[in-house]
Design an enzyme around this catalytic site. Structure first.
Site, PDB file in Angstrom:
ATOM      1  N   ASP A  56       0.833  -1.200   0.000  1.00 43.40           N
ATOM      2  CA  ASP A  56       0.000   0.000   0.000  1.00 43.40           C
ATOM      3  C   ASP A  56       0.873   1.257   0.000  1.00 43.40           C
ATOM      4  O   ASP A  56       1.957   1.251  -0.590  1.00 43.40           O
ATOM      5  CB  ASP A  56      -0.947  -0.037   1.214  1.00 43.40           C
ATOM      6  CG  ASP A  56      -2.293   0.581   0.903  1.00 43.40           C
ATOM      7  OD1 ASP A  56      -2.303   1.775   0.563  1.00 43.40           O
ATOM      8  OD2 ASP A  56      -3.313  -0.105   1.006  1.00 43.40           O
ATOM      9  N   HIS A  97      -3.794   4.764   4.323  1.00 42.41           N
ATOM     10  CA  HIS A  97      -4.486   3.542   3.907  1.00 42.41           C
ATOM     11  C   HIS A  97      -3.798   2.273   4.411  1.00 42.41           C
ATOM     12  O   HIS A  97      -4.436   1.387   4.989  1.00 42.41           O
ATOM     13  CB  HIS A  97      -4.565   3.545   2.374  1.00 42.41           C
ATOM     14  CG  HIS A  97      -5.648   2.723   1.808  1.00 42.41           C
ATOM     15  ND1 HIS A  97      -5.408   1.617   1.038  1.00 42.41           N
ATOM     16  CD2 HIS A  97      -6.983   2.845   1.887  1.00 42.41           C
ATOM     17  CE1 HIS A  97      -6.558   1.103   0.657  1.00 42.41           C
ATOM     18  NE2 HIS A  97      -7.525   1.835   1.154  1.00 42.41           N
ATOM     19  N   SER A 271     -11.305  -2.116   0.985  1.00 42.58           N
ATOM     20  CA  SER A 271     -10.033  -2.320   1.697  1.00 42.58           C
ATOM     21  C   SER A 271     -10.265  -2.609   3.166  1.00 42.58           C
ATOM     22  O   SER A 271      -9.347  -3.053   3.854  1.00 42.58           O
ATOM     23  CB  SER A 271      -9.130  -1.118   1.544  1.00 42.58           C
ATOM     24  OG  SER A 271      -9.845   0.033   1.417  1.00 42.58           O
TER      25      SER A 271
END
Lengths: 806, 86
Positions: A56, A97, A271
């Site tokens: 990520d 994230h 996610s």
């Protein structure tokens, strides 16, 4: 649904009470602990010795909830080219994230900080690769970092989910996947977990994402707290399973670690789901570290369940497993995974069989589906390719199309499982089509591969399109993945012997069938004391599900190999055997039947048609019959038709001695006869006609012998001013008019024999008898030298005057 | 409209002859060898500092000579891919 907590655990983490998807501390809300994570923890599995990494935008390695489980060997900064995956901090916290995903997997438990990770004792790392230009090299490097150290790669990104992108791994990333599954984890295969997509609102379809659509990735979708479809969910046939994530504003989101050492209860999107599955797989790997990458997929297929998830398309595949394009095989079950993992024997070697490869070009016409079927023995003759039991099924397609988004593609397996490989994508206006694009489905998992496969391509235009611009299927290849032997044994000899003796010979059929499928579960498990499913019979059950009954109240459905469950009534395609209390599968294509034979169908499934005389179902009707879509019957064509389409009167081919006129078959008549539409009989033409369209003398098509065609009638001789001339293609002569000013000619228009008054005959032509006043000697010399009197255009050019003058 | 390709100043190569040959190729044609690509044997990552970082056009010139070298089995100028977080 459960309202109580059989495996209650408490942690000091501040947001533990908010982790609604793991336990039930909030009495105001319905409990959502169906993922059975606590039960897996209760059995002692927390992810110890399992290594997970997050591909990520980086991971905050010094986050208090991550630092204890942080593994530098599971980390790398591909963007910066060093070992530190710490995210780049900016004012908008753009790079939060990866840290959020990492917390879901492996936030440390009982440290009075944010949350508890699903695998709270697993090692966690981060691969920072999204904070810069992403290329094939960047992806390949990221997917192949320390494959012998890292067990699980959790990925929650992909090509744009804008509903118009078709993109996937490049050659290097593909090679990295293949290398990972072959050599990673010291030969057991790296495990790639992938977020299925976030483009639900844009009408995206996850089969257009080559990563989530790959056989090497475990594609994970999402469901909301109440089992609804989240706004971002993308459907497709390659989704393997689902977990809770976020949903509508009134439903709760996921709580996890956040950037700058904080916590969040607002994590959303797909996610939020993939790392949950990565965590659950970590629990399974702790239970059995010898699981291969395919074993993990088998376990997910075997243990995931629809529970309360709402989808319009739940269906039971030919192996008895419920599957949907929204949720794959359903909600993951952590306890089910660890229990199955503990006793799992490595699945037989993966075989790959190319069942068909067809390069015949076919046009795809709007609103007229293209359907192709292929019969395969699934490479039965090849010991290292034979696929008896299916895993993934791939259809590789090359299609030209003026607007790609109008296409819909379906695949039907020999067991009748129809999966949608591609849905219409309203925003995809591209004319690039698909070039060797691999569509994948998991919906046939466990089914038999041998038999007839059917591919359907629909072109449903949403907007106006130039009608001449049609799509074209250039090539399709069907690739079957699976095993020659059953992937897991359903019979444990030790248990089967003792249980069968105990039950006696008169054990009712439904119980025997169910019993066999649950023998494998009896090993190492405690007795189940909770309530049974209402469909379970008096023999009790091994658990709360309808698939855990020992006998049934009404009917049992499924097979010993794939597992059975109790149902109140048999679904379409099955015959309710009230004596044996079993749902028996009708022959392929039958929706209802009187027996299992091919000729005992009473109604057919969608796309199949009942031949009422033979009581069979077929995808096409035999000659002389047409398929009635509404009735799902093959109905007879009109008596004169050999073939028809849509209705009895719409003939496409005629019987002998009939010919096609529009969509009708009309009788062919003898020469000198025509078909009277009033009497529908052949009647005589007028005597002057050889063939005709009616009885009148002006209705001839061809004239009779020695008659000429003159002004649409057949006459024995042409009238004055006309001559008879042969016409190529006609069996008779036609009357043509003589040249202007000629009253009568012979053989040809230029051969005049009599002229009108005021004209004289000159070399077969009629010239005016007027003379020129200025035709002097010089002038006539010019006429003579240039032979003007012999040239038709100049014949009136003072020829008369000059001839008279000598 | 399909999005146009954006080419970077990074190249992927498949080289026969191992790391030593990759180093020779990088030096000869003016690239920086960034090493093997992950665990893909024989695949190397080259970088060229005097080429545009992002361009709508594929690079030519010396890069063509690189592709013609007999030790280079396959070469690809890297395209920048649009990838989004989910």
């Amino acid at each position: 649904h459960t309202w109580t907590e059989p495996h209650f655990m408490n942690f000091s983490d501040l947001m533990w009470p908010s982790m609604w998807y793991l336990h039930c501390s909030d009495k105001n809300h319905r409990c959502r602990s169906e993922m059975n994570v606590l039960a897996a923890w209760h059995r002692g599995y927390t992810g110890k010795n399992v290594v997970v990494t997050i591909l990520d935008d980086g991971v905050e390695k010094n986050h208090p909830d991550l630092v204890q489980n942080y593994d530098p060997l599971a980390s790398y900064d591909v963007n910066g080219g060093d070992d530190d995956p710490t995210p780049r901090y900016d004012i908008s916290n753009e790079n939060k994230h990866g840290t959020r995903c990492a917390g879901q997997v492996a936030a440390y438990a009982n440290n009075s900080h944010c949350v508890v990770g699903i695998a709270y004792n697993a090692k966690i790392g981060g691969i920072r690769m999204l904070d810069g230009d992403v290329t094939d090299i960047v992806e390949a490097k990221s997917l192949g970092i320390r494959p012998d150290h890292i067990d699980i790669y959790s990925v929650s990104w992909g090509p744009d989910d804008d509903g118009r992108t078709v993109d996937g791994p490049g050659p290097l990333a593909k090679a990295a996947f293949e290398q990972g599954i072959r050599k990673g984890r010291n030969g057991l295969g790296s495990i790639y977990v992938w977020a299925s997509g976030n483009g639900g609102r844009e009408g995206d379809y996850c089969s257009c994402d080559g990563y989530t659509n790959s056989i090497y990735t475990i594609s994970v979708s999402s469901t909301t707290e109440n089992g609804n479809k989240p706004w971002y969910l993308e459907e497709c046939a390659s989704t393997l399973a689902t977990t809770y994530s976020s949903g509508a504003f009134y439903e709760r989101k996921i709580v996890t670690t956040d950037l700058r050492q904080r916590c969040t209860d607002a994590h959303t999107g797909t996610s939020a789901s993939a790392p949950i599955v990565a965590g659950i797989i970590a629990l399974a790997l702790e239970a059995n570290p010898h699981l291969t990458w395919r074993d993990v997929q088998h376990l997910i297929v075997k243990t995931s369940r629809p529970t309360h998830l709402k989808a319009p398309d739940w269906k039971i595949n030919g192996a008895g497993r419920r599957v949907s394009h929204l949720y794959g095989f359903g909600l993951v079950d952590a306890e089910g995974m660890v229990l199955e993992a503990r006793k799992w024997k490595t699945a037989p070697a993966q075989h790959v069989c190319t069942a068909t490869s067809d390069r015949k070009h076919r046009f795809i016409r709007a609103a007229q589906p293209v359907q192709m079927s292929t019969l395969t023995d699934a490479c039965a003759d090849s010991f290292d390719q034979h696929v008896a039991y299916l895993e993934h099924v791939v259809v590789k397609l090359s299609i030209q199309h003026p607007r790609r988004g109008d296409l819909q593609i379906y695949l039907t397996s020999p067991s009748g499982t129809k999966s949608q490989l591609l849905a219409r994508r309203a925003y995809d206006l591209s004319s690039e089509g698909y070039e060797n694009w691999e569509f994948m489905t998991v919906h046939c998992w466990g089914e038999k591969a041998q038999g007839e496969w059917t591919l359907e391509i629909h072109d449903n235009s949403s907007l106006l399109r130039i009608p001449e611009m049609q799509g074209k299927l250039k090539e399709w290849t069907l690739i079957l993945y699976g095993t020659a032997k059953p992937p897991f044994s359903t019979l444990n000899p030790h248990h089967s012997q003792s249980k069968v003796q105990e039950s006696g010979m008169d054990m009712e059929a439904s119980r025997a069938a169910l019993y066999q499928s649950h023998l494998e579960l009896t090993e190492e498990e405690e007795d189940y004391l909770g309530p049974c499913h209402p469909e379970c019979g008096d023999q009790g059950c091994d658990g709360p599900g309808a698939d855990q009954c020992l006998n049934c109240v009404h009917f049992s459905l499924g097979s010993a190999k794939s597992g059975r469950k109790c149902v109140s009534m048999c679904p379409p395609g099955f015959l309710a055997d009230t004596v044996a209390r079993r749902c028996k599968r009708c022959h392929k294509g039958c929706e209802a039947c009187l027996g299992r034979s091919q000729n005992q169908c009473t109604s057919c499934k969608k796309g199949w048609f009942l031949h009422q005389e033979a009581n069979t179902c077929g995808t096409v009707c035999p000659a002389g019959f047409y398929a009635d879509e509404g009735l799902k019957h093959c109905l007879k064509c009109h008596q004169n038709c050999k073939q028809c389409i849509g209705s009895a009167e719409k003939c496409t081919a005629c019987k002998d001695r009939f010919s096609l006129a529009g969509a009708m078959c009309i009788q062919e008549c003898d020469q000198s006869m025509y078909l009277s539409l009033e009497t529908m009989k052949c009647e005589a033409c007028h005597p002057t006609c050889q063939t005709c369209t009616g009885p009148g003398k002006d209705e001839c098509i061809y004239c009779a012998k020695d008659f000429h065609l003159h002004e649409w009638k057949c006459v024995p001789a042409c009238s004055e001013g006309f001559y008879a001339e042969e016409v190529p293609g006609l069996p008779h002569k036609a009357c043509r008019r003589c040249e202007e000013n000629c009253l009568s000619c012979e053989g040809s228009g230029r051969n005049c024999v009599r002229c009108r008054e005021g004209f004289n005959l000159l070399s077969g032509s009629c010239v005016t008898n007027h003379t020129c006043v200025n035709a002097d000697e010089t002038f006539c010399e010019m006429v003579k030298i240039n032979l003007l009197c012999e040239r038709k255009l100049f014949i009136h050019f003072c020829c008369q005057t000059c001839l008279l003058a000598g | 409209l399909s999005s146009r390709a954006v080419y970077s100043n990074h190249w992927a190569l498949k080289v026969s002859g191992g790391a030593r040959e990759a180093a020779r190729l990088a030096s000869r044609y003016g690239y920086v060898n960034l090493g093997q690509i992950g665990s893909l044997d024989g695949y190397y990552h080259f970088y060229h500092s005097k080429t545009f970082k992002r361009s709508a056009l594929k690079s030519r010139g010396t890069h063509t000579f690189l592709s013609m070298d007999p030790k280079v089995e396959w070469v690809q100028q890297q395209e920048v891919k649009k990838r989004v977080k989910r």
